[in-house]
Design a protein around this motif. Structure first.
Motif, PDB file in Angstrom:
ATOM      1  N   SER A 236       0.846  -1.200   0.000  1.00  0.00           N
ATOM      2  CA  SER A 236       0.000   0.000   0.000  1.00  0.00           C
ATOM      3  C   SER A 236       0.877   1.244   0.000  1.00  0.00           C
ATOM      4  O   SER A 236       1.990   1.247   0.546  1.00  0.00           O
ATOM      5  CB  SER A 236      -0.923   0.024   1.225  1.00  0.00           C
ATOM      6  N   SER A 237       0.364   2.297  -0.599  1.00  0.00           N
ATOM      7  CA  SER A 237       1.039   3.597  -0.582  1.00  0.00           C
ATOM      8  C   SER A 237       0.770   4.257   0.759  1.00  0.00           C
ATOM      9  O   SER A 237      -0.372   4.599   1.081  1.00  0.00           O
ATOM     10  CB  SER A 237       0.529   4.471  -1.726  1.00  0.00           C
ATOM     11  N   LYS A 239       1.616   7.163   1.742  1.00  0.00           N
ATOM     12  CA  LYS A 239       1.192   8.551   1.581  1.00  0.00           C
ATOM     13  C   LYS A 239      -0.311   8.634   1.300  1.00  0.00           C
ATOM     14  O   LYS A 239      -1.018   9.492   1.856  1.00  0.00           O
ATOM     15  CB  LYS A 239       1.989   9.214   0.459  1.00  0.00           C
ATOM     16  N   GLU A 240      -0.816   7.735   0.458  1.00  0.00           N
ATOM     17  CA  GLU A 240      -2.255   7.734   0.153  1.00  0.00           C
ATOM     18  C   GLU A 240      -3.080   7.396   1.393  1.00  0.00           C
ATOM     19  O   GLU A 240      -4.131   8.004   1.638  1.00  0.00           O
ATOM     20  CB  GLU A 240      -2.547   6.725  -0.962  1.00  0.00           C
ATOM     21  N   VAL A 241      -2.602   6.435   2.154  1.00  0.00           N
ATOM     22  CA  VAL A 241      -3.314   6.053   3.377  1.00  0.00           C
ATOM     23  C   VAL A 241      -3.382   7.227   4.337  1.00  0.00           C
ATOM     24  O   VAL A 241      -4.441   7.542   4.903  1.00  0.00           O
ATOM     25  CB  VAL A 241      -2.627   4.840   4.053  1.00  0.00           C
ATOM     26  N   GLU A 243      -3.024  10.450   3.668  1.00  0.00           N
ATOM     27  CA  GLU A 243      -3.844  11.526   3.107  1.00  0.00           C
ATOM     28  C   GLU A 243      -5.328  11.240   3.302  1.00  0.00           C
ATOM     29  O   GLU A 243      -6.111  12.133   3.618  1.00  0.00           O
ATOM     30  CB  GLU A 243      -3.537  11.699   1.612  1.00  0.00           C
ATOM     31  N   HIS A 244      -5.714   9.979   3.121  1.00  0.00           N
ATOM     32  CA  HIS A 244      -7.117   9.601   3.294  1.00  0.00           C
ATOM     33  C   HIS A 244      -7.568   9.841   4.731  1.00  0.00           C
ATOM     34  O   HIS A 244      -8.663  10.366   4.977  1.00  0.00           O
ATOM     35  CB  HIS A 244      -7.287   8.132   2.907  1.00  0.00           C
ATOM     36  N   SER A 247      -7.611  13.730   5.508  1.00  0.00           N
ATOM     37  CA  SER A 247      -8.766  14.380   4.860  1.00  0.00           C
ATOM     38  C   SER A 247     -10.047  14.098   5.641  1.00  0.00           C
ATOM     39  O   SER A 247     -10.887  14.986   5.833  1.00  0.00           O
ATOM     40  CB  SER A 247      -8.906  13.894   3.416  1.00  0.00           C
ATOM     41  N   ASP A 267       7.251   8.454  -2.281  1.00  0.00           N
ATOM     42  CA  ASP A 267       6.274   7.660  -1.547  1.00  0.00           C
ATOM     43  C   ASP A 267       6.956   6.463  -0.864  1.00  0.00           C
ATOM     44  O   ASP A 267       8.049   6.045  -1.266  1.00  0.00           O
ATOM     45  CB  ASP A 267       5.186   7.175  -2.498  1.00  0.00           C
ATOM     46  N   GLN A 274      -5.229  -1.866   5.067  1.00  0.00           N
ATOM     47  CA  GLN A 274      -5.476  -0.434   5.026  1.00  0.00           C
ATOM     48  C   GLN A 274      -6.549   0.013   6.010  1.00  0.00           C
ATOM     49  O   GLN A 274      -6.375   0.999   6.736  1.00  0.00           O
ATOM     50  CB  GLN A 274      -5.862  -0.004   3.607  1.00  0.00           C
ATOM     51  N   GLU A 278      -5.624   2.531   9.028  1.00  0.00           N
ATOM     52  CA  GLU A 278      -6.245   3.855   9.054  1.00  0.00           C
ATOM     53  C   GLU A 278      -6.914   4.097  10.403  1.00  0.00           C
ATOM     54  O   GLU A 278      -6.885   5.213  10.940  1.00  0.00           O
ATOM     55  CB  GLU A 278      -7.269   3.979   7.916  1.00  0.00           C
TER      56      GLU A 278
END
Length: 379
Positions: A236-237, A239-241, A243-244, A247, A267, A274, A278
């Motif tokens: 998994s990325s 950075k994406e996790v 950011e999610h 946000s 990244d 995930q 999170e």
């Protein structure tokens, strides 16, 4: 909190019992050794008198009793030296050469274990002796017993904590799965109603937000259902996790709370489940918001250090007292007036058991803030 106070009380009782048993054993052994030492000293005085009689004996002296006393000493180490320090005889020692016997006699004499024999010729002998093997064993026995008792206490405490942890794990897993099961039916119903509303009111701007909240409930139920199992992590990325999560938190926290991102340009890819990971970050952020009482800055920093991915969540809240830092991950521990004290405990379990990582309090200062650090392997 009550549960851990009870466990702590049990541990204190076990340690107190161990100290009491060891203390009583030491006292009893001390008096026993002292009495035996006094008895052996009296025996050596009799033995020394027999040696004096032997050295002063003439042809008419009956030596049967004297020799019987001398030969009867089979336990107490003894060395007889003359006025010049030369060894005359020895019994019950492991040394054979004169030099070693003289050194041993000198050491016993310095320890005060010596009896002087004045002879009729004006000369004298010195009977140097040591404690018997029995006394030495009795002297060390309490410490051996103390070690055994302490080992028993450690094993008992470990068994107690293990059984409590296993019991708690079963309760949490059961509650989590039951919660997910109970949420399943109303969430499915809500999803159906949202779809109907979309068809009936396609231009309504509130319905998409309702849809997001229903999907959020579904995600929460999914997380609860995975507690107790070992979901397979996937690449998994990070950075994406992050950011999610950020946000989501920004939309649902006060505008007085500022979320600061400190991410590297490149990244970082790690194996994650995930939804569960999170939840860990969300929990840390929610705790930070509570600690700041709805106003302050949360800084989320991410970097790669060698073969590890590092995530740090820092806040400008009230901080954690030093004496409480070691307890923050314990189930049931909480400083809030309301709360179960399970959030950080579950976060630790998710990071360490499901992701083979590590989570801990990197730094905390009362009135300044707290930094939690997560380390995950990237290889």
């Amino acid at each position: 909190m009550v549960l851990f106070n009870q466990i702590r009380q049990v541990k204190i009782v076990l340690v107190a019992m161990a100290v009491l048993i060891a203390g009583a054993s030491l006292v009893v052994s001390h008096f026993l050794v002292r009495d035996l030492a006094m008895e052996e000293q009296k025996k050596m005085e009799v033995w020394a008198e027999a040696m004096r009689s032997l050295n002063n004996a003439d042809e008419e002296t009956d030596l049967n009793l004297v020799l019987q006393v001398i030969d009867g000493n089979n336990t107490i180490p003894v060395i007889v030296v003359d006025a010049k320090g030369e060894v005359q005889t020895s019994r019950n020692t492991d040394c054979d050469d004169s030099a070693s016997l003289r050194a041993l006699a000198k050491r016993w004499k310095q320890a005060g274990q010596v009896i002087r024999i004045d002879l009729d010729s004006g000369d004298y002998l010195e009977v140097c002796y040591d404690d018997s093997v029995m006394i030495k064993r009795l002297s060390t026995y309490p410490y051996v017993q103390l070690g055994v008792v302490l080992l028993f206490v450690v094993i008992a405490i470990f068994a107690l904590l293990t059984s409590k942890k296993a019991e708690q794990n079963k309760v949490w897993v059961g509650l989590s799965k039951e919660t997910a099961h109970q949420l399943g039916t109303p969430i499915s119903s809500l999803m159906a109603w949202v779809e109907i509303l979309k068809e009936s009111y396609p231009d309504d701007t509130l319905i998409p937000e309702m849809d997001k909240d229903v999907k959020r409930l579904q995600l929460i139920a999914d997380r609860f259902s995975k507690i107790g199992s070992l979901p397979e992590p996937v690449d998994s990325s990070l950075k994406e996790v992050m950011e999610h999560v950020i946000s989501y938190m920004e939309r649902r926290t006060s505008r007085k709370v500022v979320m600061v991102r400190d991410f590297p340009e490149e990244d970082i890819v790690v194996k994650l489940n995930q939804s569960l990971f999170e939840w860990v970050i969300e929990n840390l952020c929610k705790n930070a918001v509570d600690a700041m009482e709805g106003s302050g800055t949360i800084t989320i920093r991410m970097e790669k250090a060698g073969q590890k991915a590092v995530i740090e969540v820092s806040d400008t809240g009230k901080g954690i007292r030093k004496k409480d830092i070691r307890d923050v991950f314990r189930p049931g521990f909480t400083t809030k007036k309301r709360g179960w004290g399970l959030g950080l405990s579950l976060a630790k379990r998710i990071v360490e058991e499901y992701h083979n990582g590590q989570i801990y309090v990197k730094h905390s200062e009362v009135g300044v803030g707290t930094t939690f650090r997560i380390e995950l392997r990237t290889g």
